[in-house]
Design an enzyme around this catalytic site. Structure first.
Site, PDB file in Angstrom:
ATOM      1  N   ARG A 261       0.838  -1.188   0.000  1.00 16.72           N
ATOM      2  CA  ARG A 261       0.000   0.000   0.000  1.00 16.72           C
ATOM      3  C   ARG A 261       0.882   1.249   0.000  1.00 16.72           C
ATOM      4  O   ARG A 261       1.955   1.262   0.627  1.00 16.72           O
ATOM      5  CB  ARG A 261      -0.901   0.037   1.246  1.00 16.72           C
ATOM      6  CG  ARG A 261      -2.059  -0.927   1.204  1.00 16.72           C
ATOM      7  CD  ARG A 261      -3.104  -0.547   0.155  1.00 16.72           C
ATOM      8  NE  ARG A 261      -4.247  -1.452   0.152  1.00 16.72           N
ATOM      9  CZ  ARG A 261      -4.393  -2.484  -0.679  1.00 16.72           C
ATOM     10  NH1 ARG A 261      -3.457  -2.765  -1.568  1.00 16.72           N
ATOM     11  NH2 ARG A 261      -5.474  -3.235  -0.627  1.00 16.72           N
TER      12      ARG A 261
ATOM     13  N   HIS B  16      -0.806   0.292  -9.807  1.00 17.98           N
ATOM     14  CA  HIS B  16      -1.521  -0.644  -8.908  1.00 17.98           C
ATOM     15  C   HIS B  16      -2.048  -1.863  -9.683  1.00 17.98           C
ATOM     16  O   HIS B  16      -3.244  -2.159  -9.659  1.00 17.98           O
ATOM     17  CB  HIS B  16      -2.670   0.078  -8.175  1.00 17.98           C
ATOM     18  CG  HIS B  16      -3.095  -0.609  -6.907  1.00 17.98           C
ATOM     19  ND1 HIS B  16      -3.451   0.064  -5.751  1.00 17.98           N
ATOM     20  CD2 HIS B  16      -3.208  -1.929  -6.598  1.00 17.98           C
ATOM     21  CE1 HIS B  16      -3.784  -0.811  -4.812  1.00 17.98           C
ATOM     22  NE2 HIS B  16      -3.641  -2.037  -5.311  1.00 17.98           N
TER      23      HIS B  16
HETATM   24  P1  NAP Z   1      -1.669 -11.881   4.673  1.00 22.98           P
HETATM   25  O1  NAP Z   1      -1.816 -13.267   4.157  1.00 22.98           O
HETATM   26  O2  NAP Z   1      -2.606 -11.409   5.735  1.00 22.98           O
HETATM   27  O3  NAP Z   1      -0.158 -11.734   5.193  1.00 22.98           O
HETATM   28  C1  NAP Z   1       0.273 -10.612   5.887  1.00 22.98           C
HETATM   29  C2  NAP Z   1       1.680 -10.859   6.418  1.00 22.98           C
HETATM   30  O4  NAP Z   1       2.150  -9.643   7.017  1.00 22.98           O
HETATM   31  C3  NAP Z   1       1.723 -11.934   7.514  1.00 22.98           C
HETATM   32  O5  NAP Z   1       2.881 -12.706   7.362  1.00 22.98           O
HETATM   33  C4  NAP Z   1       1.790 -11.102   8.791  1.00 22.98           C
HETATM   34  O6  NAP Z   1       2.459 -11.729   9.865  1.00 22.98           O
HETATM   35  C5  NAP Z   1       2.618  -9.923   8.323  1.00 22.98           C
HETATM   36  N1  NAP Z   1       2.427  -8.775   9.216  1.00 22.98           N
HETATM   37  C6  NAP Z   1       1.287  -8.119   9.520  1.00 22.98           C
HETATM   38  N2  NAP Z   1       1.525  -7.135  10.407  1.00 22.98           N
HETATM   39  C7  NAP Z   1       2.845  -7.175  10.676  1.00 22.98           C
HETATM   40  C8  NAP Z   1       3.698  -6.442  11.535  1.00 22.98           C
HETATM   41  N3  NAP Z   1       3.235  -5.441  12.326  1.00 22.98           N
HETATM   42  N4  NAP Z   1       5.010  -6.770  11.580  1.00 22.98           N
HETATM   43  C9  NAP Z   1       5.492  -7.779  10.809  1.00 22.98           C
HETATM   44  N5  NAP Z   1       4.741  -8.528   9.973  1.00 22.98           N
HETATM   45  C10 NAP Z   1       3.436  -8.227   9.914  1.00 22.98           C
HETATM   46  O7  NAP Z   1      -1.764 -10.803   3.488  1.00 22.98           O
HETATM   47  P2  NAP Z   1      -1.532 -11.063   1.921  1.00 22.98           P
HETATM   48  O8  NAP Z   1      -2.717 -11.756   1.353  1.00 22.98           O
HETATM   49  O9  NAP Z   1      -0.194 -11.673   1.742  1.00 22.98           O
HETATM   50  O10 NAP Z   1      -1.542  -9.546   1.368  1.00 22.98           O
HETATM   51  C11 NAP Z   1      -0.648  -8.562   1.858  1.00 22.98           C
HETATM   52  C12 NAP Z   1      -1.047  -7.186   1.346  1.00 22.98           C
HETATM   53  O11 NAP Z   1      -0.716  -7.060  -0.022  1.00 22.98           O
HETATM   54  C13 NAP Z   1      -2.541  -6.872   1.367  1.00 22.98           C
HETATM   55  O12 NAP Z   1      -2.965  -6.480   2.658  1.00 22.98           O
HETATM   56  C14 NAP Z   1      -2.656  -5.748   0.365  1.00 22.98           C
HETATM   57  O13 NAP Z   1      -2.518  -4.491   1.010  1.00 22.98           O
HETATM   58  C15 NAP Z   1      -1.457  -5.971  -0.565  1.00 22.98           C
HETATM   59  N6  NAP Z   1      -1.897  -6.320  -1.937  1.00 22.98           N
HETATM   60  C16 NAP Z   1      -1.528  -5.502  -2.970  1.00 22.98           C
HETATM   61  C17 NAP Z   1      -1.910  -5.829  -4.266  1.00 22.98           C
HETATM   62  C18 NAP Z   1      -1.520  -4.977  -5.438  1.00 22.98           C
HETATM   63  O14 NAP Z   1      -1.997  -5.211  -6.554  1.00 22.98           O
HETATM   64  N7  NAP Z   1      -0.650  -4.019  -5.286  1.00 22.98           N
HETATM   65  C19 NAP Z   1      -2.654  -6.987  -4.502  1.00 22.98           C
HETATM   66  C20 NAP Z   1      -2.992  -7.786  -3.435  1.00 22.98           C
HETATM   67  C21 NAP Z   1      -2.608  -7.447  -2.152  1.00 22.98           C
HETATM   68  P3  NAP Z   1       1.879 -13.083  10.542  1.00 22.98           P
HETATM   69  O15 NAP Z   1       2.123 -14.159   9.497  1.00 22.98           O
HETATM   70  O16 NAP Z   1       2.708 -13.259  11.736  1.00 22.98           O
HETATM   71  O17 NAP Z   1       0.422 -12.831  10.799  1.00 22.98           O
HETATM   72  C1  GLV Z   2      -5.236  -5.040  -4.088  1.00 20.84           C
HETATM   73  O1  GLV Z   2      -4.603  -4.073  -3.859  1.00 20.84           O
HETATM   74  C2  GLV Z   2      -5.749  -5.940  -3.102  1.00 20.84           C
HETATM   75  O2  GLV Z   2      -5.705  -5.648  -1.904  1.00 20.84           O
HETATM   76  O3  GLV Z   2      -6.233  -7.021  -3.502  1.00 20.84           O
END
Ligand code: NAP
Ligand code: GLV
Length: 308
Positions: free
Chosen positions: A223, A271
């Site tokens: 983000r 994005h």
């Molecule tokens: P997820 O499965 O919830 O994984 C989040 C990871 O971040 C987990 O390993 C979590 O730790 C870690 N985390 C959270 N808070 C933390 C902190 N304070 N300190 C250290 N580590 C922390 O999320 P995801 O599905 O991988 O997605 C991640 C993010 O990618 C989304 O929230 C979104 O904002 C972004 N995204 C962007 C796009 C784009 O097109 N640009 C697309 C999709 C997603 P734990 O494992 O210990 O819980």
């Molecule tokens: C995209 O940014 C998502 O959170 O899926």
């Protein structure tokens, strides 16, 4: 019982088609044509206007159209109902492809060859070996885990940082604030794949950059608010960072007058690192709708306290 799509800034026709395909008899409504608000029990949202979800007194579940839920939790008047999000292997794959592209583009100096091409200059440079480029991934969740394994399989040394302890084959794992500095030391590329929460907002700042080796490269596809934008400019000016690949920004679309556009060291994408594919995710969203109707446990629930 009606299913509402509430995404005023998105084109929703593909979502409507895929949701109807998954559940042809569904009473599907699309914002702003909600009909009687008391009928709505399930809302699929992307960047809804804050406060509007309170109009639906029988709402039982809110679903995010994406992996992130910061756009929901930012609403101070969000109803106290369960929140679910998208978890989909095709999203993780798409993000991994983007990250591999960003790192390999930089490592093989494609940016400089593009410049050479403009001058019609033939200028070979010795490429770096993956084994000497340590990749650091912030966030070892659905997206971070897939990316970490992909870099590892290409023989990159990989470190990853999460909130709670994790183990992953071939990955050096770190967790919590105490591990942050050791995680950062030695990285050539820092990738942010964290959710946006109160604890991660602004985490890509000058203190973080100072703990990286000189000349490190930043990739942010989580983000825009993770990054303190002026700290990135200062880090590029001082040579602390050598460049950045950014997919997300504080303001999207990135305003034409934004200083990032004038920095050749910054690769900018709009994005798109991992767009949600309605065809891939609608069956899972409709499955959660059915679970809600039958009182079964929902899948991919968000923990509001944690913020992700
Ligand atoms: P997820 O499965 O919830 O994984 C989040 C990871 O971040 C987990 O390993 C979590 O730790 C870690 N985390 C959270 N808070 C933390 C902190 N304070 N300190 C250290 N580590 C922390 O999320 P995801 O599905 O991988 O997605 C991640 C993010 O990618 C989304 O929230 C979104 O904002 C972004 N995204 C962007 C796009 C784009 O097109 N640009 C697309 C999709 C997603 P734990 O494992 O210990 O819980
Ligand atoms: C995209 O940014 C998502 O959170 O899926």
């Amino acid at each position: 019982m009606a299913f509402l799509i509430l995404a005023p800034s998105s084109r929703t026709s593909a979502w409507e088609k895929e949701i109807r395909k998954a559940e042809p008899d569904l009473d599907l409504r699309v914002w702003p044509d909600t009909g009687d608000p008391d009928d709505v029990t399930f809302a699929l949202c992307w960047k809804h206007p804050p406060g509007v979800l309170n109009r639906f007194s029988n709402l039982k579940c809110i679903a995010s159209m994406g992996a992130g839920v910061d756009h929901l939790l930012q609403d101070p008047a969000l109803p106290e109902v369960p929140i679910v999000r998208v978890v989909d292997p095709s999203m993780a794959r798409s993000m991994t492809e983007y990250l591999l592209m960003a790192v390999l583009f930089r490592m093989r100096q494609l940016d400089r060859y593009w410049q050479d091409r403009l001058q019609r200059t033939w200028h070979p440079r010795v490429p770096e070996q993956a084994a000497s480029v340590r990749i650091g991934i912030m966030g070892l969740g659905q997206l971070g885990s897939d990316a970490a394994q992909a870099f590892f399989s290409l023989r990159f040394p990989v470190s990853a940082w999460s909130r709670t302890p994790k183990t992953a084959e071939g990955i050096d794992t770190f967790c919590g604030e105490a591990d942050f500095a050791p995680f950062l030391s030695g990285l050539r590329v820092l990738i942010c794949l964290l959710p946006l929460t109160d604890r991660t907002r602004g985490i890509l700042n000058r203190h973080t950059f100072e703990m990286l080796p000189d000349g490190a490269y930043l990739v942010n596809s989580a983000r825009g608010e993770h990054l303190v934008e002026e700290d990135l400019i200062a880090a590029l000016d001082s040579g602390k960072l050598s460049g950045a690949c950014l997919d997300v920004f504080h303001t999207e679309p990135l305003p034409r007058e934004h200083p990032f556009w004038g920095r050749p060291e910054i690769t900018i994408t709009p994005h798109i690192s991992s767009l949600t594919n309605p065809k891939a995710v609608c069956p899972g969203i409709v499955d959660n709708y059915r679970r809600m109707k039958s009182g079964l446990p929902l899948r991919h629930l968000v923990d509001r306290q944690r913020g992700y």
